[in-house]
Write a protein that holds these residues in place. Sequence first.
Motif, PDB file in Angstrom:
ATOM      1  N   ALA A 162      -3.617  -2.452  -0.456  1.00  0.00           N
ATOM      2  CA  ALA A 162      -2.861  -1.751  -1.494  1.00  0.00           C
ATOM      3  C   ALA A 162      -2.159  -0.565  -0.868  1.00  0.00           C
ATOM      4  N   THR A 163      -0.877  -0.432  -1.165  1.00  0.00           N
ATOM      5  CA  THR A 163      -0.084   0.672  -0.636  1.00  0.00           C
ATOM      6  C   THR A 163       0.635   1.361  -1.784  1.00  0.00           C
ATOM      7  N   ILE A 164       0.629   2.702  -1.776  1.00  0.00           N
ATOM      8  CA  ILE A 164       1.380   3.476  -2.758  1.00  0.00           C
ATOM      9  C   ILE A 164       2.419   4.276  -1.998  1.00  0.00           C
ATOM     10  N   SER A 165       3.678   4.085  -2.347  1.00  0.00           N
ATOM     11  CA  SER A 165       4.757   4.763  -1.630  1.00  0.00           C
ATOM     12  C   SER A 165       5.685   5.449  -2.623  1.00  0.00           C
ATOM     13  N   PRO A 166       6.382   6.506  -2.182  1.00  0.00           N
ATOM     14  CA  PRO A 166       7.302   7.204  -3.083  1.00  0.00           C
ATOM     15  C   PRO A 166       8.421   6.286  -3.552  1.00  0.00           C
ATOM     16  N   GLY A 167       8.929   6.569  -4.751  1.00  0.00           N
ATOM     17  CA  GLY A 167      10.022   5.779  -5.297  1.00  0.00           C
ATOM     18  C   GLY A 167       9.832   5.543  -6.779  1.00  0.00           C
ATOM     19  N   PRO A 168      10.743   4.795  -7.391  1.00  0.00           N
ATOM     20  CA  PRO A 168      10.611   4.482  -8.819  1.00  0.00           C
ATOM     21  C   PRO A 168       9.298   3.751  -9.085  1.00  0.00           C
ATOM     22  N   ASP A 169       8.689   4.024 -10.239  1.00  0.00           N
ATOM     23  CA  ASP A 169       7.424   3.386 -10.580  1.00  0.00           C
ATOM     24  C   ASP A 169       7.576   1.873 -10.646  1.00  0.00           C
ATOM     25  N   SER A 170       6.703   1.162  -9.927  1.00  0.00           N
ATOM     26  CA  SER A 170       6.695  -0.297  -9.958  1.00  0.00           C
ATOM     27  C   SER A 170       5.324  -0.784  -9.516  1.00  0.00           C
ATOM     28  N   PHE A 171       5.010  -2.036  -9.822  1.00  0.00           N
ATOM     29  CA  PHE A 171       3.723  -2.620  -9.471  1.00  0.00           C
ATOM     30  C   PHE A 171       3.938  -4.095  -9.160  1.00  0.00           C
ATOM     31  N   THR A 172       3.671  -4.487  -7.922  1.00  0.00           N
ATOM     32  CA  THR A 172       3.812  -5.882  -7.518  1.00  0.00           C
ATOM     33  C   THR A 172       2.534  -6.344  -6.828  1.00  0.00           C
ATOM     34  N   ILE A 173       2.188  -7.609  -7.060  1.00  0.00           N
ATOM     35  CA  ILE A 173       1.052  -8.236  -6.385  1.00  0.00           C
ATOM     36  C   ILE A 173       1.541  -9.555  -5.802  1.00  0.00           C
ATOM     37  N   ASP A 174       1.329  -9.731  -4.527  1.00  0.00           N
ATOM     38  CA  ASP A 174       1.735 -10.955  -3.852  1.00  0.00           C
ATOM     39  C   ASP A 174       0.491 -11.764  -3.496  1.00  0.00           C
ATOM     40  N   GLY A 175       0.417 -13.005  -3.993  1.00  0.00           N
ATOM     41  CA  GLY A 175      -0.684 -13.876  -3.605  1.00  0.00           C
ATOM     42  C   GLY A 175      -1.737 -14.109  -4.656  1.00  0.00           C
ATOM     43  N   VAL A 176      -1.396 -13.923  -5.949  1.00  0.00           N
ATOM     44  CA  VAL A 176      -2.355 -14.171  -7.022  1.00  0.00           C
ATOM     45  C   VAL A 176      -1.785 -15.200  -7.996  1.00  0.00           C
ATOM     46  N   SER A 177      -2.680 -15.868  -8.709  1.00  0.00           N
ATOM     47  CA  SER A 177      -2.254 -16.750  -9.792  1.00  0.00           C
ATOM     48  C   SER A 177      -1.877 -15.901 -11.000  1.00  0.00           C
ATOM     49  N   HIS A 178      -0.833 -16.304 -11.723  1.00  0.00           N
ATOM     50  CA  HIS A 178      -0.436 -15.625 -12.960  1.00  0.00           C
ATOM     51  C   HIS A 178      -0.227 -14.131 -12.704  1.00  0.00           C
ATOM     52  N   GLU A 179       0.757 -13.816 -11.871  1.00  0.00           N
ATOM     53  CA  GLU A 179       0.950 -12.434 -11.419  1.00  0.00           C
ATOM     54  C   GLU A 179       1.130 -11.465 -12.582  1.00  0.00           C
ATOM     55  N   ASN A 199       1.644   7.263  -9.543  1.00  0.00           N
ATOM     56  CA  ASN A 199       3.107   7.330  -9.551  1.00  0.00           C
ATOM     57  C   ASN A 199       3.663   6.634  -8.310  1.00  0.00           C
ATOM     58  N   GLY A 200       4.869   6.103  -8.425  1.00  0.00           N
ATOM     59  CA  GLY A 200       5.539   5.496  -7.277  1.00  0.00           C
ATOM     60  C   GLY A 200       5.391   3.987  -7.240  1.00  0.00           C
ATOM     61  N   ARG A 201       5.645   3.421  -6.064  1.00  0.00           N
ATOM     62  CA  ARG A 201       5.597   1.967  -5.879  1.00  0.00           C
ATOM     63  C   ARG A 201       4.184   1.548  -5.473  1.00  0.00           C
ATOM     64  N   VAL A 202       3.541   0.784  -6.328  1.00  0.00           N
ATOM     65  CA  VAL A 202       2.211   0.244  -6.038  1.00  0.00           C
ATOM     66  C   VAL A 202       2.396  -1.201  -5.587  1.00  0.00           C
ATOM     67  N   THR A 203       2.042  -1.481  -4.337  1.00  0.00           N
ATOM     68  CA  THR A 203       2.239  -2.817  -3.774  1.00  0.00           C
ATOM     69  C   THR A 203       0.911  -3.359  -3.280  1.00  0.00           C
ATOM     70  N   VAL A 204       0.542  -4.537  -3.766  1.00  0.00           N
ATOM     71  CA  VAL A 204      -0.694  -5.201  -3.354  1.00  0.00           C
ATOM     72  C   VAL A 204      -0.323  -6.490  -2.639  1.00  0.00           C
ATOM     73  N   THR A 205      -0.838  -6.668  -1.440  1.00  0.00           N
ATOM     74  CA  THR A 205      -0.631  -7.915  -0.709  1.00  0.00           C
ATOM     75  C   THR A 205      -1.983  -8.543  -0.412  1.00  0.00           C
ATOM     76  N   VAL A 206      -1.997  -9.857  -0.419  1.00  0.00           N
ATOM     77  CA  VAL A 206      -3.239 -10.619  -0.293  1.00  0.00           C
ATOM     78  C   VAL A 206      -3.131 -11.567   0.889  1.00  0.00           C
ATOM     79  N   GLU A 207      -4.145 -11.540   1.747  1.00  0.00           N
ATOM     80  CA  GLU A 207      -4.226 -12.471   2.868  1.00  0.00           C
ATOM     81  C   GLU A 207      -5.452 -13.348   2.646  1.00  0.00           C
ATOM     82  N   THR A 208      -5.227 -14.595   2.255  1.00  0.00           N
ATOM     83  CA  THR A 208      -6.340 -15.497   1.980  1.00  0.00           C
ATOM     84  C   THR A 208      -6.591 -16.420   3.166  1.00  0.00           C
ATOM     85  N   VAL A 209      -7.848 -16.813   3.317  1.00  0.00           N
ATOM     86  CA  VAL A 209      -8.210 -17.751   4.378  1.00  0.00           C
ATOM     87  C   VAL A 209      -7.664 -19.133   4.065  1.00  0.00           C
ATOM     88  N   THR A 210      -7.752 -19.516   2.784  1.00  0.00           N
ATOM     89  CA  THR A 210      -7.336 -20.864   2.395  1.00  0.00           C
ATOM     90  C   THR A 210      -5.846 -20.974   2.143  1.00  0.00           C
TER      91      THR A 210
END
Length: 312
Positions: A162-179, A199-210
């Motif tokens: 999970a990374t929080i960076s300055p910028g317009p408020d947003s929330f993204t998740i990469d690698g989940v079902s039904h995002e 506050n800011g850009r909340v970005t979640v990235t997922v690294e799965t084994v499968t």
Amino acid sequence: MTETLHTDLETAGHSKTFEDAYQAAHAARRKLYAQATAYAAHLIRKELPEAAALTIDTEEKDLHEVLDAEGKTLWHAPSAAGHGLSDAITDEVNGLLDDAIPFGNLAGAARWKTAPQGLPFRTIVLPETEVPETAEQAVHGTEGQDRAMVRASGESTAVIHATISPGPDSFTIDGVSHERETRDRIRAAIVNGGYDWPNGRVTVTVETVTGRPLDSTHDLAIACAILGAAGHYRPNALANVVFIGELGLDGRVRPVADVNEAARSAIASPWTTALIADGDLSAIDVAGIGIYGVENLHQAVLTLQTFDRANS
């Protein structure tokens, strides 16, 4: 026996109105701290352009020190009074602090982190500044730099960043079902669990084994990664911890199917500790790993803060 409140249309309307006002108050407080931070940065950088962070005394509501991007002290009260930073600028910043701090919930302010010397001191990371990770000890919880890594086990094993960076408020998740549903569920669980949404850009990235998308058994892992990146504990609190649990909209941690299979997957990896739903404690029969049952997201955060203190 506890009676259940009858929810008629009028009661529901009042409840909705209160909830809207409550959320608006939270949003207003977050905006207040963000604007106070931006204003303080503008004032201080007039005379100390290399300023990257401030340390404040929240009890005295005073500026304690100014740090550069490497965590070195540029100005320190009271020894440097009148040198490097004028009394007029110091007084103005102290006035800002005196106005803002009484609104409370500083732990929910995205850039106001507990300082290395502990409370009542807090470190305020100034916006639009690159603070390298080597300065973490002096300037903790830097947006855009701090990454919380969570290892999760369930139907599939994953590492979550999970990374929080300055910028317009947003929330993204990469690698989940039904995002979309997952984003809504995680956001609601964090806010209803008593924490301000960062506050800011909340970005979640997922690294799965499968390589398969994650399901809801990884809700707890995602939420804890976000709260780690927001500075509620340092990333080392998440080391060797596996998270197994779904989250309700109210922040409760729900039991999952095949909790023992998930725990055995953790043992096969370098993970030594598992946070699971309190309701799953009676079902777990796996040895060789430390098991902690939590009823809700708040308890999970308190447990991780304990790990943080133990690792410091």
